[in-house]
Design an enzyme around this catalytic site. Sequence first.
Site, short mmCIF file in Angstrom:
data_model
loop_
_atom_site.label_atom_id
_atom_site.label_comp_id
_atom_site.label_asym_id
_atom_site.label_seq_id
_atom_site.Cartn_x
_atom_site.Cartn_y
_atom_site.Cartn_z
CD GLU A 280 43.88 39.19 35.45
OE1 GLU A 280 43.57 39.93 36.95
OE2 GLU A 280 43.31 39.68 34.03
CG HIS A 309 57.66 48.23 61.77
ND1 HIS A 309 58.67 48.20 62.77
CD2 HIS A 309 58.81 49.48 61.22
CE1 HIS A 309 59.73 48.86 63.11
NE2 HIS A 309 59.79 49.42 61.50
CE LYS A 423 36.38 41.65 32.98
NZ LYS A 423 36.96 41.74 31.43
O1 PA5 Z 1 44.84 42.17 32.53
C1 PA5 Z 1 43.11 42.22 31.97
O2 PA5 Z 1 43.00 41.95 31.46
C2 PA5 Z 1 41.89 42.34 32.86
O3 PA5 Z 1 42.42 42.62 34.02
C3 PA5 Z 1 41.53 43.40 32.61
O4 PA5 Z 1 41.79 44.33 32.43
C4 PA5 Z 1 40.36 43.93 33.44
O5 PA5 Z 1 39.62 43.13 33.54
C5 PA5 Z 1 39.41 44.86 32.60
O6 PA5 Z 1 39.24 45.18 31.19
P1 PA5 Z 1 39.08 45.39 30.43
O7 PA5 Z 1 40.05 46.30 29.91
O8 PA5 Z 1 38.66 44.59 28.40
O9 PA5 Z 1 37.80 46.49 30.78
#
Ligand code: PA5
Length: 431
Positions: A280, A309, A423
Amino acid sequence: MLNINFENLEKIDERHGLSNEEIASKSAQIAHYLEKIQARNRAFYNVFDDADLITEIKEYGDSVKGKFESVVVLGIGGSALGTICLERSLKHIFGNEKPDKTNPKLYVLDNIDPNLIREIDDVINYEKTLFIVISKSGKTPETIAQYFYFRDKTDKKGLDPSKNFVFVTGMENSFLRKIGEKENIKMFEIPKNISGRFSVLSAVGLVPAYLIGINIDQLIEGAKYMRDKFLSENFEENTPFKVAVMQYLLDKKGKCMNVIMPYSQKLIRFSDWYRQLLAESIGKAQNENGDTVNVGITPVSALGATDQHSQSQLYNEGPNNKFIIFIKVNDLGQEVEIPTLYPNEENFSFLQGVSFNKLMHTEQQGTTEAFTRNNRPNITLELEKVDEYHLGALFMLFEASTAFLGELYEINAFNQPGVELSKVITRELLS
Ligand code: PA5
């Protein structure tokens, strides 16, 4: 305590490996990259300096001690993966099956599969369950849907939400914050610049960790040890920078996948935590000048010896497009001998007098050696043991190396426009 061994990179064909000179070629730019990171985001490496937060976590945790049998975390992505890793790394592997009179069991519901939502009902006693709802934005549909479900359940059972719920959330536009303020639910704050995948050392990871009996002071001490290295302008000292340079230069040589392979059952979920962090943070369409670059490294999680394995055939003989990062744990905790049952059985004489510990280490050595002979670039991070201190250092090592990677690619490692978009689209589709 945490060493990095990268001699195998130099042993292999130069088209696939890296010489020490190549790695050191970026050393003159450390100060420049550090300056850029400091301008971009200081929060991820300063968040655990907040002494008031640590006191607040401990005061709250101590005030509810003995009241709950279970802690259920509702959250997804970065709001869940750090906590899962903390529990799996630092608690008994079969902790939820083992009676523990001192600490509650932990369940992290990091999905919206109705089976997960429904089947938790069979193992928790609502009266004795604390729900920690974790969402930075405070409006992620998966997490809010989970909250609605469990809040409805607790309401119908006549439970007081201010006792059975805790929110960990951001300050801005958070639906959870609004509800928390109105209904007097205990809340912990996620600072503005901490996105989920960089949040394990904030209230996101520390609140559940403290509640299940993890030593958060030691976790923070380990993170501070690595932070000192990260902030050092001395190339030899700066382990996170070295790791990032290797990842970056190897990507330029076509190693666009990074396999993280701890030889430790305790670290099985560490690889999942890192998978999100790398994917990410570095997978981005545009660089900081707005040019389309579509960069990224594909993270793959593997576990030694199990995945010898399942995956190592591919790593040895398939496309040579992977950089393998082994994690070796010197002291695996338990020391378990393999009994000699059939002393005359020649096929297994090599196991005589050998412990599982020795077998694990030797299998790792064998796998590392095989990859090296096959010109597969690999390094080994050597960890003294898996405890709070070393895990804190490991989290910080990879958060910091990811921050450096962002600067090497000239992208912003701290945003996630792609995740945000899905989202928004989900919300539109349901409207
Ligand atoms: O790393 C990130 O920002 C995302 O993976 C969020 O943690 C995830 O989308 C959840 O978002 P939020 O904490 O706003 O619910």
